[in-house]
Structure formats: C-alpha cells, structure tokens
Write a protein that holds these residues in place. Structure first.
Motif, PDB file in Angstrom:
ATOM      1  N   PHE A   1      45.638  23.512  34.713  1.00  0.00           N
ATOM      2  CA  PHE A   1      44.988  24.718  34.355  1.00  0.00           C
ATOM      3  C   PHE A   1      45.436  25.824  35.249  1.00  0.00           C
ATOM      4  O   PHE A   1      45.331  25.638  36.398  1.00  0.00           O
ATOM      5  CB  PHE A   1      43.371  24.685  34.758  1.00  0.00           C
TER       6      PHE A   1
ATOM      7  N   ASN B   1      33.430  36.814  35.907  1.00  0.00           N
ATOM      8  CA  ASN B   1      33.428  35.621  36.205  1.00  0.00           C
ATOM      9  C   ASN B   1      34.830  34.932  35.688  1.00  0.00           C
ATOM     10  O   ASN B   1      34.925  35.344  34.709  1.00  0.00           O
ATOM     11  CB  ASN B   1      32.077  34.815  35.626  1.00  0.00           C
ATOM     12  N   GLY B   2      35.319  34.320  36.423  1.00  0.00           N
ATOM     13  CA  GLY B   2      36.353  33.337  36.102  1.00  0.00           C
ATOM     14  C   GLY B   2      37.568  34.160  36.078  1.00  0.00           C
ATOM     15  O   GLY B   2      38.740  33.735  35.844  1.00  0.00           O
ATOM     16  N   ALA B   3      37.654  35.425  36.637  1.00  0.00           N
ATOM     17  CA  ALA B   3      39.051  36.135  36.526  1.00  0.00           C
ATOM     18  C   ALA B   3      39.901  35.682  37.299  1.00  0.00           C
ATOM     19  O   ALA B   3      41.284  36.152  37.146  1.00  0.00           O
ATOM     20  CB  ALA B   3      38.675  37.668  36.669  1.00  0.00           C
ATOM     21  N   GLY B   4      39.574  34.891  38.516  1.00  0.00           N
ATOM     22  CA  GLY B   4      40.492  34.450  39.544  1.00  0.00           C
ATOM     23  C   GLY B   4      40.324  34.965  40.984  1.00  0.00           C
ATOM     24  O   GLY B   4      41.449  34.829  41.667  1.00  0.00           O
ATOM     25  N   LYS B   5      39.361  35.650  41.000  1.00  0.00           N
ATOM     26  CA  LYS B   5      39.267  36.514  42.289  1.00  0.00           C
ATOM     27  C   LYS B   5      39.054  35.503  43.466  1.00  0.00           C
ATOM     28  O   LYS B   5      39.834  35.668  44.572  1.00  0.00           O
ATOM     29  CB  LYS B   5      38.103  37.397  42.439  1.00  0.00           C
ATOM     30  N   SER B   6      38.161  34.447  43.436  1.00  0.00           N
ATOM     31  CA  SER B   6      37.954  33.514  44.553  1.00  0.00           C
ATOM     32  C   SER B   6      39.383  32.873  44.618  1.00  0.00           C
ATOM     33  O   SER B   6      39.860  32.338  45.769  1.00  0.00           O
ATOM     34  CB  SER B   6      36.909  32.755  44.212  1.00  0.00           C
TER      35      SER B   6
ATOM     36  N   LYS C   1      41.316  32.043  48.018  1.00  0.00           N
ATOM     37  CA  LYS C   1      41.563  30.817  48.775  1.00  0.00           C
ATOM     38  C   LYS C   1      43.172  30.872  49.009  1.00  0.00           C
ATOM     39  O   LYS C   1      43.573  30.266  49.663  1.00  0.00           O
ATOM     40  CB  LYS C   1      41.138  30.120  47.508  1.00  0.00           C
TER      41      LYS C   1
ATOM     42  N   GLU D   1      32.324  32.725  49.130  1.00  0.00           N
ATOM     43  CA  GLU D   1      31.531  32.659  48.202  1.00  0.00           C
ATOM     44  C   GLU D   1      30.126  31.816  48.523  1.00  0.00           C
ATOM     45  O   GLU D   1      30.362  30.665  48.656  1.00  0.00           O
ATOM     46  CB  GLU D   1      31.795  32.671  46.774  1.00  0.00           C
TER      47      GLU D   1
ATOM     48  N   GLN E   1      32.077  41.731  41.911  1.00  0.00           N
ATOM     49  CA  GLN E   1      31.725  42.418  40.665  1.00  0.00           C
ATOM     50  C   GLN E   1      31.039  43.594  40.412  1.00  0.00           C
ATOM     51  O   GLN E   1      30.999  43.930  39.349  1.00  0.00           O
ATOM     52  CB  GLN E   1      30.914  41.061  40.009  1.00  0.00           C
TER      53      GLN E   1
HETATM   54  P1  ATP Z   1      33.474  34.054  39.723  1.00  0.00           P
HETATM   55  O1  ATP Z   1      32.980  35.198  39.954  1.00  0.00           O
HETATM   56  O2  ATP Z   1      32.773  33.228  38.715  1.00  0.00           O
HETATM   57  O3  ATP Z   1      33.708  33.359  41.117  1.00  0.00           O
HETATM   58  P2  ATP Z   1      36.361  34.306  39.900  1.00  0.00           P
HETATM   59  O4  ATP Z   1      36.886  35.589  39.619  1.00  0.00           O
HETATM   60  O5  ATP Z   1      36.399  34.170  41.333  1.00  0.00           O
HETATM   61  O6  ATP Z   1      34.872  34.044  39.423  1.00  0.00           O
HETATM   62  P3  ATP Z   1      37.594  31.833  40.252  1.00  0.00           P
HETATM   63  O7  ATP Z   1      36.595  31.216  40.724  1.00  0.00           O
HETATM   64  O8  ATP Z   1      39.033  32.086  41.014  1.00  0.00           O
HETATM   65  O9  ATP Z   1      36.976  33.177  39.281  1.00  0.00           O
HETATM   66  O10 ATP Z   1      38.054  31.063  38.907  1.00  0.00           O
HETATM   67  C1  ATP Z   1      39.300  31.392  38.129  1.00  0.00           C
HETATM   68  C2  ATP Z   1      39.430  30.140  36.897  1.00  0.00           C
HETATM   69  O11 ATP Z   1      39.690  28.881  37.447  1.00  0.00           O
HETATM   70  C3  ATP Z   1      38.374  29.984  36.153  1.00  0.00           C
HETATM   71  O12 ATP Z   1      38.412  29.517  34.991  1.00  0.00           O
HETATM   72  C4  ATP Z   1      37.638  28.862  36.878  1.00  0.00           C
HETATM   73  O13 ATP Z   1      36.993  28.031  35.734  1.00  0.00           O
HETATM   74  C5  ATP Z   1      38.857  27.830  37.226  1.00  0.00           C
HETATM   75  N1  ATP Z   1      38.540  27.266  38.502  1.00  0.00           N
HETATM   76  C6  ATP Z   1      37.968  27.709  39.866  1.00  0.00           C
HETATM   77  N2  ATP Z   1      37.948  26.439  40.528  1.00  0.00           N
HETATM   78  C7  ATP Z   1      38.313  25.430  39.993  1.00  0.00           C
HETATM   79  C8  ATP Z   1      38.535  24.329  40.352  1.00  0.00           C
HETATM   80  N3  ATP Z   1      38.067  23.747  41.475  1.00  0.00           N
HETATM   81  N4  ATP Z   1      38.846  23.303  39.496  1.00  0.00           N
HETATM   82  C9  ATP Z   1      39.192  23.785  38.015  1.00  0.00           C
HETATM   83  N5  ATP Z   1      39.114  24.841  37.943  1.00  0.00           N
HETATM   84  C10 ATP Z   1      38.777  25.762  38.686  1.00  0.00           C
END
Ligand code: ATP
Length: 234
Positions: free
Chosen positions: A18, A40-45, A49, A87, A193
């Motif tokens: 993925f 949510n899930g945009a990729g910020k975390s 990382k 987070e 967010q």
């Molecule tokens: P949130 O606000 O929900 O934390 P985000 O913008 O920080 O959202 P990420 O946590 O970076 O988003 O996730 C980005 C994409 O990667 C999402 O589709 C998430 O489902 C996927 N993802 C995140 N961590 C993992 C993991 N450990 N294994 C598989 N997919 C992951």
C-alpha cells in the motif's frame, strides 16, 4: 530568505504493497512554524514518521541541515535534533510526570530546555510532577508529551494532532504556548485536522489528500474555498 532546516523532496512511503505518500515535497525554514492539514488517512502521520526516522525512506528524500536523514534508527534522528510528539501521546504509564520528562532529556543534547524551563512553560505540570502520568487530564498529558520532546532540545519539533480529543479551551491553552517554543529558535511542523487552529498558528500550510500535497502556501493567502477543495477534494 531564512535557511532551510528541513527539505522533503519527492517522498514516497509504503506499508507493504500500500502506497501512503506520493512524491510529497515540503520545506521548513529555521524558526518557522509549518502546518500539515488533511482529513483522516491523508498521510499526515506517515509524513511525520518518515521525517522522524520511524519509517524507512529513499536515500535523500528527507534532508535535515542539508544531510539525508530518515530510515532510522529513531534515536539517531533525535540526537540530530528532530523530536516527535506522537499521535496519542504515548507516555510511559508506569512513570511519573517528571520521570517522563527526564526520559526525553536522556539523549543529552545541549540547549535551552530543561525541567525548569518546561515547568515555566506548563506550570501545572510542576504541581503534578510526582503524579503517575495516567492520572492527569488529556490536556495535561499532552503537555507532558510536548515537554518530553522539548527535553531533547530539538531544533525541529514535529507535533502529531496535539488537539485530538481535547476540549476547545484546552486546545487554545496548548496552542498559546507555541510562540514561546518557537521563540527559542525551534522550527515546528504541526499536523492538524483543525484547519482554523492551523491557519492561526502557522506561517506556511501544506494540505495533504490521499497521500499527495494538493495545496500549499502562506497561511494568510489561503482562502476557505481553496482549502476545502484541497482538503476534501470538493
Ligand atoms: P489520521 O488523522 O487518521 O491519523 P493521517 O493523515 O495521519 O490520518 P496516516 O496515518 O499517515 O494518515 O495514514 C495514511 C494511510 O496509510 C491510510 O490509508 C492508513 O490506513 C494507512 N496506514 C497507516 N498506518 C498503516 C500501517 N501501519 N499499515 C498499513 N497501512 C497504514
């Protein structure tokens, strides 16, 4: 123009098959506060990382002081001056407030932050210094997490959704301390967010959607319409 402290160039990130980030580029100048916003899930975390060394990155996709970083180990990145407020805070539940803060200082980097300065920034933590960290409110625990990161005397502080789950008055209280942190010469990347809070705090804003930067610019130049389009794709 101020010197570039952090430069992210065409960063891709994967979890197995993925792909979470697609060619993300951003930069942070010395002493600058930058916000990364997105749903949510945009990729910020994932972006944080990658910068913090918690995820592998391609050779020179993340440059800090012009030197490639990323790919860990995370403690090496901390030693270079990058600290992450993760987070969910991730405090050590068996440790007191003060013990959690001291863990952050173990890396031994020199700089302005120590217990005294953290307690000046967050006086309520000094009153609760010997309490177990889980006995604190969510907002106070967030202050411990920020204080613990500051104790490593970073030049770049990465904050992942520090407002998550907190009451608006507590969020305002925590954000009110950001200028004092930046005044020590730190640069900050704030993942949020809460668009209003991000625009108020940061000079430069990046919007992520489904792993891509869909908008970036100076906070004062971004209209609500532009941000909604980049944030929600509408
Ligand atoms: P949130 O606000 O929900 O934390 P985000 O913008 O920080 O959202 P990420 O946590 O970076 O988003 O996730 C980005 C994409 O990667 C999402 O589709 C998430 O489902 C996927 N993802 C995140 N961590 C993992 C993991 N450990 N294994 C598989 N997919 C992951």
């Amino acid at each position: 123009m101020r010197d570039r402290l952090l430069e992210v160039r065409g960063l891709d990130a994967h979890y197995g098959d993925f792909q979470a980030l697609f060619g993300v580029s951003m930069h942070v100048a010395e002493g600058e506060v930058v916000a990364v916003i997105g749903a949510n899930g945009a990729g910020k975390s994932t972006l944080l990382k990658c910068i913090a060394g918690a995820m592998a990155v391609r050779g020179n996709a993340v440059l800090f002081h012009g030197v490639p970083i990323g790919g860990g180990p995370a403690h090496e990145t901390v030693a270079r001056g990058v600290a992450l407020v993760p987070e969910g805070r991730r405090l050590f539940p068996s440790l007191s407030v003060e013990e959690n803060l001291l863990v952050g200082g173990q890396i031994g980097r020199k700089g302005p932050w120590n217990l005294k300065r953290v307690y000046e920034l967050f006086p309520m933590l000094e009153e609760r210094r010997h309490q177990p960290s889980p006995s604190l409110s969510g907002g106070q625990q967030q202050m411990v997490a920020i204080g613990r990161a500051l104790m490593s005397n970073p030049t770049l502080l990465l904050c992942d959704e520090i407002s998550l789950g907190l009451a608006p008055i507590v969020i305002r209280d925590i954000y009110a301390r950001i200028p004092a942190i930046a005044a020590e010469g730190l640069s900050l990347v704030i993942v949020e967010q809460d668009i209003v809070q991000a625009l108020k705090t940061a000079r430069h804003v990046y919007c992520l959607q489904e792993g891509r930067v869909t908008l970036h610019g100076e906070a004062k130049t971004l209209t609500r319409e532009k941000i909604s389009a980049a944030y929600f794709g509408v």
